[in-house]
Design a protein around this motif. Structure first.
Motif, PDB file in Angstrom:
ATOM      1  N   VAL A   1     -13.617   4.693  13.785  1.00  0.00           N
ATOM      2  CA  VAL A   1     -14.083   3.833  12.698  1.00  0.00           C
ATOM      3  C   VAL A   1     -12.867   3.304  11.934  1.00  0.00           C
ATOM      4  CG1 VAL A   1     -16.394   4.756  12.376  1.00  0.00           C
ATOM      5  CG2 VAL A   1     -14.477   5.931  11.305  1.00  0.00           C
ATOM      6  N   GLY A   2     -11.800   2.980  12.678  1.00  0.00           N
ATOM      7  CA  GLY A   2     -10.572   2.471  12.078  1.00  0.00           C
ATOM      8  C   GLY A   2      -9.414   3.385  12.407  1.00  0.00           C
ATOM      9  N   ALA A   3      -8.227   2.822  12.281  1.00  0.00           N
ATOM     10  CA  ALA A   3      -7.024   3.601  12.602  1.00  0.00           C
ATOM     11  C   ALA A   3      -6.986   4.875  11.775  1.00  0.00           C
ATOM     12  CB  ALA A   3      -5.775   2.762  12.347  1.00  0.00           C
ATOM     13  N   GLY A   4      -6.779   6.008  12.450  1.00  0.00           N
ATOM     14  CA  GLY A   4      -6.657   7.272  11.757  1.00  0.00           C
ATOM     15  C   GLY A   4      -7.960   7.862  11.275  1.00  0.00           C
TER      16      GLY A   4
ATOM     17  N   GLU B   1       1.650  17.554  -1.481  1.00  0.00           N
ATOM     18  CA  GLU B   1       2.428  18.389  -0.574  1.00  0.00           C
ATOM     19  C   GLU B   1       1.511  19.167   0.358  1.00  0.00           C
ATOM     20  OE1 GLU B   1       6.445  21.054  -0.713  1.00  0.00           O
ATOM     21  OE2 GLU B   1       5.101  21.209  -2.430  1.00  0.00           O
ATOM     22  N   ALA B   2       0.428  19.718  -0.191  1.00  0.00           N
ATOM     23  CA  ALA B   2      -0.504  20.481   0.641  1.00  0.00           C
ATOM     24  C   ALA B   2      -1.180  19.590   1.668  1.00  0.00           C
ATOM     25  CB  ALA B   2      -1.540  21.159  -0.252  1.00  0.00           C
ATOM     26  N   ASP B   3      -1.373  18.326   1.309  1.00  0.00           N
ATOM     27  CA  ASP B   3      -2.103  17.404   2.178  1.00  0.00           C
ATOM     28  C   ASP B   3      -1.175  16.554   3.047  1.00  0.00           C
ATOM     29  OD1 ASP B   3      -4.557  16.472   3.088  1.00  0.00           O
ATOM     30  OD2 ASP B   3      -4.647  14.842   1.639  1.00  0.00           O
ATOM     31  N   PHE B   4       0.137  16.805   2.964  1.00  0.00           N
ATOM     32  CA  PHE B   4       1.071  15.917   3.651  1.00  0.00           C
ATOM     33  C   PHE B   4       0.921  15.917   5.169  1.00  0.00           C
ATOM     34  CE2 PHE B   4       5.308  14.401   5.060  1.00  0.00           C
ATOM     35  CZ  PHE B   4       5.269  13.166   4.434  1.00  0.00           C
ATOM     36  N   PRO B   5       0.566  17.029   5.814  1.00  0.00           N
ATOM     37  CA  PRO B   5       0.353  16.940   7.266  1.00  0.00           C
ATOM     38  C   PRO B   5      -0.667  15.866   7.653  1.00  0.00           C
ATOM     39  CG  PRO B   5       0.503  19.228   6.606  1.00  0.00           C
ATOM     40  CD  PRO B   5       0.479  18.427   5.341  1.00  0.00           C
ATOM     41  N   ARG B   6      -1.765  15.789   6.907  1.00  0.00           N
ATOM     42  CA  ARG B   6      -2.759  14.752   7.198  1.00  0.00           C
ATOM     43  C   ARG B   6      -2.219  13.356   6.867  1.00  0.00           C
ATOM     44  NH1 ARG B   6      -6.095  11.579   4.372  1.00  0.00           N
ATOM     45  NH2 ARG B   6      -5.323  12.502   2.442  1.00  0.00           N
ATOM     46  N   ILE B   7      -1.603  13.230   5.689  1.00  0.00           N
ATOM     47  CA  ILE B   7      -1.088  11.928   5.253  1.00  0.00           C
ATOM     48  C   ILE B   7      -0.065  11.392   6.254  1.00  0.00           C
ATOM     49  CG2 ILE B   7       0.286  10.773   3.468  1.00  0.00           C
ATOM     50  CD1 ILE B   7      -0.972  12.769   1.458  1.00  0.00           C
ATOM     51  N   SER B   8       0.885  12.230   6.638  1.00  0.00           N
ATOM     52  CA  SER B   8       1.953  11.767   7.536  1.00  0.00           C
ATOM     53  C   SER B   8       1.397  11.426   8.912  1.00  0.00           C
ATOM     54  CB  SER B   8       3.037  12.842   7.655  1.00  0.00           C
ATOM     55  OG  SER B   8       2.508  14.064   8.129  1.00  0.00           O
ATOM     56  N   GLN B   9       0.407  12.177   9.361  1.00  0.00           N
ATOM     57  CA  GLN B   9      -0.199  11.886  10.661  1.00  0.00           C
ATOM     58  C   GLN B   9      -0.794  10.484  10.664  1.00  0.00           C
ATOM     59  OE1 GLN B   9      -4.027  13.858  11.824  1.00  0.00           O
ATOM     60  NE2 GLN B   9      -2.805  14.745  13.464  1.00  0.00           N
TER      61      GLN B   9
ATOM     62  N   VAL C   1      -5.867  -3.130   2.679  1.00  0.00           N
ATOM     63  CA  VAL C   1      -4.777  -3.117   1.696  1.00  0.00           C
ATOM     64  C   VAL C   1      -3.726  -2.088   2.106  1.00  0.00           C
ATOM     65  CG1 VAL C   1      -4.154  -2.583  -0.685  1.00  0.00           C
ATOM     66  CG2 VAL C   1      -6.196  -3.946  -0.204  1.00  0.00           C
ATOM     67  N   LEU C   2      -4.170  -0.888   2.461  1.00  0.00           N
ATOM     68  CA  LEU C   2      -3.223   0.144   2.883  1.00  0.00           C
ATOM     69  C   LEU C   2      -2.472  -0.289   4.134  1.00  0.00           C
ATOM     70  CD1 LEU C   2      -1.944   2.940   2.836  1.00  0.00           C
ATOM     71  CD2 LEU C   2      -3.984   3.812   3.999  1.00  0.00           C
ATOM     72  N   ARG C   3      -3.184  -0.831   5.108  1.00  0.00           N
ATOM     73  CA  ARG C   3      -2.521  -1.291   6.333  1.00  0.00           C
ATOM     74  C   ARG C   3      -1.462  -2.340   6.006  1.00  0.00           C
ATOM     75  NH1 ARG C   3      -6.177  -2.173  11.288  1.00  0.00           N
ATOM     76  NH2 ARG C   3      -5.424  -0.043  11.601  1.00  0.00           N
ATOM     77  N   ARG C   4      -1.797  -3.248   5.128  1.00  0.00           N
ATOM     78  CA  ARG C   4      -0.848  -4.302   4.766  1.00  0.00           C
ATOM     79  C   ARG C   4       0.388  -3.724   4.094  1.00  0.00           C
ATOM     80  NH1 ARG C   4      -1.984  -9.150   0.459  1.00  0.00           N
ATOM     81  NH2 ARG C   4      -0.223 -10.474   1.010  1.00  0.00           N
ATOM     82  N   LEU C   5       0.200  -2.754   3.201  1.00  0.00           N
ATOM     83  CA  LEU C   5       1.339  -2.139   2.518  1.00  0.00           C
ATOM     84  C   LEU C   5       2.258  -1.432   3.507  1.00  0.00           C
ATOM     85  CD1 LEU C   5      -0.471  -0.600  -0.584  1.00  0.00           C
ATOM     86  CD2 LEU C   5       1.076  -2.564  -0.593  1.00  0.00           C
ATOM     87  N   LEU C   6       1.680  -0.628   4.381  1.00  0.00           N
ATOM     88  CA  LEU C   6       2.509   0.105   5.336  1.00  0.00           C
ATOM     89  C   LEU C   6       3.239  -0.842   6.273  1.00  0.00           C
ATOM     90  CD1 LEU C   6       0.135   3.093   6.250  1.00  0.00           C
ATOM     91  CD2 LEU C   6       2.076   3.089   4.675  1.00  0.00           C
ATOM     92  N   ARG C   7       2.548  -1.887   6.720  1.00  0.00           N
ATOM     93  CA  ARG C   7       3.176  -2.814   7.663  1.00  0.00           C
ATOM     94  C   ARG C   7       4.240  -3.673   6.985  1.00  0.00           C
ATOM     95  NH1 ARG C   7      -1.398  -4.566  12.162  1.00  0.00           N
ATOM     96  NH2 ARG C   7      -1.778  -2.437  12.845  1.00  0.00           N
ATOM     97  N   ARG C   8       4.017  -4.018   5.729  1.00  0.00           N
ATOM     98  CA  ARG C   8       5.064  -4.757   5.014  1.00  0.00           C
ATOM     99  C   ARG C   8       6.313  -3.893   4.847  1.00  0.00           C
ATOM    100  NH1 ARG C   8       4.690  -9.135   1.657  1.00  0.00           N
ATOM    101  NH2 ARG C   8       5.714  -8.010  -0.037  1.00  0.00           N
ATOM    102  N   ALA C   9       6.123  -2.605   4.609  1.00  0.00           N
ATOM    103  CA  ALA C   9       7.272  -1.706   4.499  1.00  0.00           C
ATOM    104  C   ALA C   9       8.028  -1.631   5.821  1.00  0.00           C
ATOM    105  CB  ALA C   9       6.805  -0.312   4.074  1.00  0.00           C
TER     106      ALA C   9
ATOM    107  N   MET D   1      -3.190   7.139   0.609  1.00  0.00           N
ATOM    108  CA  MET D   1      -3.594   8.090   1.650  1.00  0.00           C
ATOM    109  C   MET D   1      -3.906   9.449   1.036  1.00  0.00           C
ATOM    110  SD  MET D   1      -1.142   7.082   4.892  1.00  0.00           S
ATOM    111  CE  MET D   1       0.374   6.976   3.924  1.00  0.00           C
ATOM    112  N   GLY D   2      -3.187   9.807  -0.017  1.00  0.00           N
ATOM    113  CA  GLY D   2      -3.472  11.058  -0.699  1.00  0.00           C
ATOM    114  C   GLY D   2      -4.865  11.097  -1.280  1.00  0.00           C
ATOM    115  N   ASP D   3      -5.402   9.939  -1.636  1.00  0.00           N
ATOM    116  CA  ASP D   3      -6.761   9.858  -2.174  1.00  0.00           C
ATOM    117  C   ASP D   3      -7.787   9.493  -1.104  1.00  0.00           C
ATOM    118  OD1 ASP D   3      -6.218  10.720  -4.669  1.00  0.00           O
ATOM    119  OD2 ASP D   3      -6.406   8.794  -5.679  1.00  0.00           O
ATOM    120  N   GLY D   4      -7.382   9.582   0.172  1.00  0.00           N
ATOM    121  CA  GLY D   4      -8.363   9.473   1.242  1.00  0.00           C
ATOM    122  C   GLY D   4      -8.501   8.122   1.897  1.00  0.00           C
ATOM    123  N   VAL D   5      -7.679   7.126   1.530  1.00  0.00           N
ATOM    124  CA  VAL D   5      -7.761   5.823   2.188  1.00  0.00           C
ATOM    125  C   VAL D   5      -7.095   5.913   3.554  1.00  0.00           C
ATOM    126  CG1 VAL D   5      -7.264   3.362   1.995  1.00  0.00           C
ATOM    127  CG2 VAL D   5      -7.623   4.725  -0.067  1.00  0.00           C
ATOM    128  N   THR D   6      -7.694   5.311   4.562  1.00  0.00           N
ATOM    129  CA  THR D   6      -7.082   5.232   5.886  1.00  0.00           C
ATOM    130  C   THR D   6      -6.937   3.765   6.267  1.00  0.00           C
ATOM    131  OG1 THR D   6      -9.263   5.433   6.936  1.00  0.00           O
ATOM    132  CG2 THR D   6      -7.974   7.438   6.680  1.00  0.00           C
TER     133      THR D   6
END
Length: 885
Positions: free
Chosen positions: A697-700, A347-355, A306-314, A292-297
């Motif tokens: 155009v996809g979640a988030g 850290e600077a981008d965490f508001p977007r990442i966490s959202q 891939v990102l969705r699968r990782l988050l959901r597996r967690a 997410m830090g590198d812009g994947v949603t």
């Protein structure tokens, strides 16, 4: 030693040795073969393939990497991690084997006080290719290693190539002996758990072709320049230096496990199954953070999947650990705290990442609810049929559609007293993986052959590119290309590629379309169809020759269509304006994740988790047009990338930038972005900006589309004409049109409801007559009725009404409607029929087989649908035949 400190020491060691420190490329690197960067050398691949000239003789980096092929193995072994960091040093025709071995040995065995990593030299083993006597001699000479700690291996283990024709060479791997408690003695050829590989030195010295397998290829000869490519696993070195047993227990990962243990109440290290879940959580939370830090949603395809699968597996793993509340808000900040030392931009981008992350968990929790309903229906069907095992295809459907891993399905099945056909599930999973591998293999080797372009660049130097300042140039043809080969001429009517010594044409990049225009020469003319940069520094024009013949060394005029360029500048500057307006209205987390613009049109994707309200869209449009009216100055400056970041310039996720970048400003700091596109000189020249749509155009991630310039005015004129037509039809004023239309719609809905009630009354009125047609079939009153024009709700109501009129005997009622030319069927049985052993759930299957569909339900009522209306009589007859059997 902390992981960030190991990273710092590695880079400092090679910087002190004269290497250029190259920042990590984004994980979304532009490579046709890869979803993500999966090795440290990937950003340097064009240099090793000879597609581009390296800007340095030597370089070093710590590259962010993600490997996805072993996600299912994460947590089960000490070796499998999704995100990892690869330390590397690279030589492009500078030092070779002796230099690589010297640098490596010095770093790993120098004392900590001297800036090294402090490994005991007596614990170091190495492997070399069996035929590489030179490497063996150098290890003895430089490191003083005895013969018994230099082991020989074959091509499968100690030869490197990319799997396609190109560079290759022997490799030498460095191992650390962890001690007898980890396995038997005898070096890495005996046990690679005790003897752990930490560094691979690749000696790129040969050109290979006809690659058939890892160890099957042909050697064409020596490379003109011998290169070095090395990779040291940062996490592996960390867990060795930190005295840990695996990569999940290092300082950058283990705090997430500690937090997961705290909130779940489970203890790490007590139960193997729980330990695997803890490790999955720690790995996937960190991997998700970096992606997410590198812009994947999150999404349903490619990188987003891939990102969705990782988050959901967690999240699922936390559920299996007994924690049902939202987990990512507890865990993601912990991972951020550990990773920001090496990647402060997180850290600077965490508001977007966490959202993005928290919205994905919320969506998955809802999906879990839906999937659970599907599972429970399947479980009931299995039990009703007398079975005890959930079919493998249903377990696979839960996995594929709802993201249920097999362990979650097994847990839920166990709660229902059922087993799962795991063999069938794994067979279907294997088929899916085979298809995925076949697809990946079919794409392998997609590196474009740039030989002909490299030859043009080497012979003539970079193109004199004047797109920022000129619309026309006097140019000379320095290369002509057709079918991938150089040609002396392109005749009239043909399409080919032209390289000019100078050009005013903008080459497609940064989301901006290439310029349109013409090339004209004495006796000839060609239309420019596309403009690209196949190799850095070279601009190539795809043209269709309209008149005459275009020949090598031809002097000509290259002219960009001025209206096209004006529209393109308006759209690209408009994209920056909309981006700034979004951030002003929604806040700084509304960051652009992609864009596309052509004359008069722009499309901007940005991170956001919900639809914009009409008021928000109006505000964005209003802020944008006020910026146009303010006639803000537009300027561009060239500066270093660190200077641009210090200045607050925004960069597009997934883009790779050089050391010097171009920063475009609109109104000073109001809009300040890294951009290579063409722009207007003042914001008022954009003309107008009209937002035409906002969609997901996809979640988030959302997309805004807008028109600029004359295209924007044309759109507003068409809207005005529509309103004028409506006022004429409705005989009202423009501001009264919405109220009049709402009134008409409400009246239409009321009329439709009245018609539906009348239709239902007619159907129910016929229920008595239909019930009277019941025929005795094997002691059961059977009614099979085709309800012409009836939909699903009416069909169910009619079937239940008819069943209620047949209380005095066992009764089976089948009603099939055909509204919308799609069969809708309901089977209803009374208690007496069920006591005879009959089941509506089984009989709906008989109907579905005939009408091309399926259905389900309980023993008393079941319903389904199909595709073949013509088969309704056959379906009714089939149920009658089933009752007769």
């Amino acid at each position: 030693m902390q992981t960030a400190e190991i990273r710092r020491r590695f880079l400092a060691h090679f910087e002190n040795a004269g290497h250029t420190v190259v920042p990590s490329a984004p994980l979304l690197f532009d490579d046709p073969n890869l979803l993500f960067v999966n090795a440290g050398m990937v950003p340097f691949k064009p240099y090793f393939l000879g597609q581009e000239t390296p800007p340095w003789d030597t370089a070093t980096s710590v590259q962010k990497c993600v490997r996805t092929q072993d996600i299912e193995e994460v947590g089960k072994t000490t070796r499998h991690g999704t995100f990892f960091q690869m330390n590397g040093n690279f030589s492009f025709g500078d030092y070779f084997k002796a230099g690589a071995i010297t640098h490596a040995w010095s770093l790993i065995t120098s004392s900590v006080d001297d800036g090294g990593l402090g490994f005991d030299p007596d614990t170091i083993w190495v492997t070399v290719l069996h035929s590489d006597d030179e490497a063996r001699s150098l290890w003895k000479e430089i490191a003083g290693l005895p013969d018994e700690r230099i082991q020989s291996r074959g091509l499968l283990d100690n030869y490197w190539h990319m799997g396609v024709a190109g560079p290759g060479g022997p490799a030498s791997e460095i191992y650390v002996d962890r001690g007898p408690e980890f396995g038997p003695d005898g070096g890495p050829v005996v046990d690679e758990d005790r003897f752990l590989e930490i560094w691979n030195l690749v000696f790129m010295q040969e050109e290979i072709t006809n690659v058939r397998a890892k160890d099957q290829f042909d050697v064409l000869g020596d490379l003109p320049n011998k290169n070095i490519d090395t990779g040291m696993g940062l996490e592996r070195v960390a867990y060795l230096l930190q005295g840990k047993g695996n990569l999940y227990e290092i300082d950058e990962v283990f705090p997430v496990i500690e937090k997961a243990s705290e909130i779940s109440g489970r203890t790490y290290g007590k139960d193997h199954a729980d330990d695997v879940r803890f490790r999955v959580v720690a790995d996937h939370v960190r991997s998700g953070l970096m992606l997410m830090g590198d812009g994947v949603t999150p999404g349903n395809e490619a990188r987003g999947y891939v990102l969705r699968r990782l988050l959901r597996r967690a999240v699922r793993s936390m559920r299996l650990l007994g924690y049902d509340d939202p987990a990512l808000p507890e865990l993601l900040p912990v991972s951020l705290d550990r990773m920001k030392a090496s990647y402060p931009e997180l850290e600077a981008d965490f508001p977007r990442i966490s959202q993005i992350a928290y919205a994905e968990e919320d969506a998955f929790r809802q999906t879990l609810g839906k999937g659970t309903q599907i599972f429970e229906s399947a479980a009931i069907a299995v039990k009703d049929s007398g079975g005890t095992t959930l079919p493998g295809e249903q377990a696979f459907a839960l996995h594929d559609t709802y993201g249920f891993p097999i362990d979650l399905t097994l847990e839920m099945a166990s709660e229902q007293g059922l087993a799962v056909d795991e063999e069938g599930f794994r067979s279907l999973m294997a088929e899916q993986r085979s298809r995925a591998k076949a697809d990946a293999k079919s794409k392998k080797g997609a590196h474009a052959d740039t030989t002909v372009y490299r030859a043009a660049l080497d012979a003539n130097g970079p193109t004199d590119w004047l797109a920022y300042t000129d619309l026309t140039t006097e140019s000379r043809v320095i290369a002509l290309i057709a079918g991938g080969d150089s040609v002396p001429a392109i005749p009239a009517g043909s399409i080919g590629e032209v390289v000019l010594d100078r050009t005013p044409f903008y080459a497609e990049s940064g989301g901006q379309n290439a310029d349109a225009g013409v090339l004209t020469w004495d006796g000839g003319r060609a239309e420019v169809l596309d403009v690209q940069r196949p190799v850095r520094g070279l601009v190539v024009h795809q043209v269709r020759v309209l008149d005459g013949e275009l020949t090598l060394d031809q002097q000509l005029e290259a002219a960009v269509d001025p209206e096209w360029r004006l529209g393109a500048r308006q759209a690209h500057s408009g994209t920056h304006v909309v981006h700034a307006a979004l951030r002003e209205v929604l806040g700084p987390t509304a960051l652009q994740s992609g864009s596309y613009n052509r004359p008069g049109y722009l499309r901007l994707d940005f991170g956001w988790n919900s639809a914009l309200s009409p008021d928000q869209l109006h505000q964005v449009e209003d802020v944008s047009n006020r910026a146009l009216r303010a006639d803000l100055p537009v300027s561009a400056q060239i500066m270093s990338l660190p200077e641009a970041r210090e200045w607050g310039a925004l960069a597009l996720f997934g883009e790779t930038y050089g050391e010097d970048v171009r920063v475009v400003e609109i109104g000073g700091p109001w809009s300040r972005e890294l951009c290579g596109g063409t722009h207007v000189e003042r914001s008022s020249q954009i003309g107008t900006l009209v937002i035409t749509s906002d969609g997901s155009v996809g979640a988030g991630n959302r997309r805004i589309e807008a028109l600029t310039g004359i295209e924007g005015f044309d759109y507003l004129a068409r809207e005005r004409d529509v309103v004028r037509q409506l006022t004429d039809i409705l005989k009202t004023q423009p501001d009264e049109v919405p109220a009049r239309v709402r009134d008409l719609v409400e009246r239409l809905k009321s009329a439709e409801k009245t018609a539906e009630r009348m239709k239902a009354a007619q159907l129910l009125g016929a229920a008595g007559d239909v019930a009277a047609t019941a025929k005795d079939v094997n002691g059961v009153a059977y009614v099979g009725h085709h309800a012409a024009g009836a939909g699903g709700g009416d069909v169910r109501t009619l079937a239940l009404d008819i069943r209620g009129r047949l209380r005095d005997r066992p009764a089976v009622v089948v009603v099939i409607g055909d509204a919308g030319d799609k069969p809708a069927a309901v089977v209803a049985l009374n208690d007496a029929a069920q006591e005879r052993g009959l089941s509506a759930n089984q009989l709906i299957g008989v109907v579905g087989d005939k009408i091309g569909g399926r259905g389900g339900g309980k023993a008393d009522v079941a319903q389904g649908g199909g595709t073949d209306v013509s088969a309704i009589p056959a379906a009714l007859a089939a149920v009658e035949a089933a009752l007769s059997a």
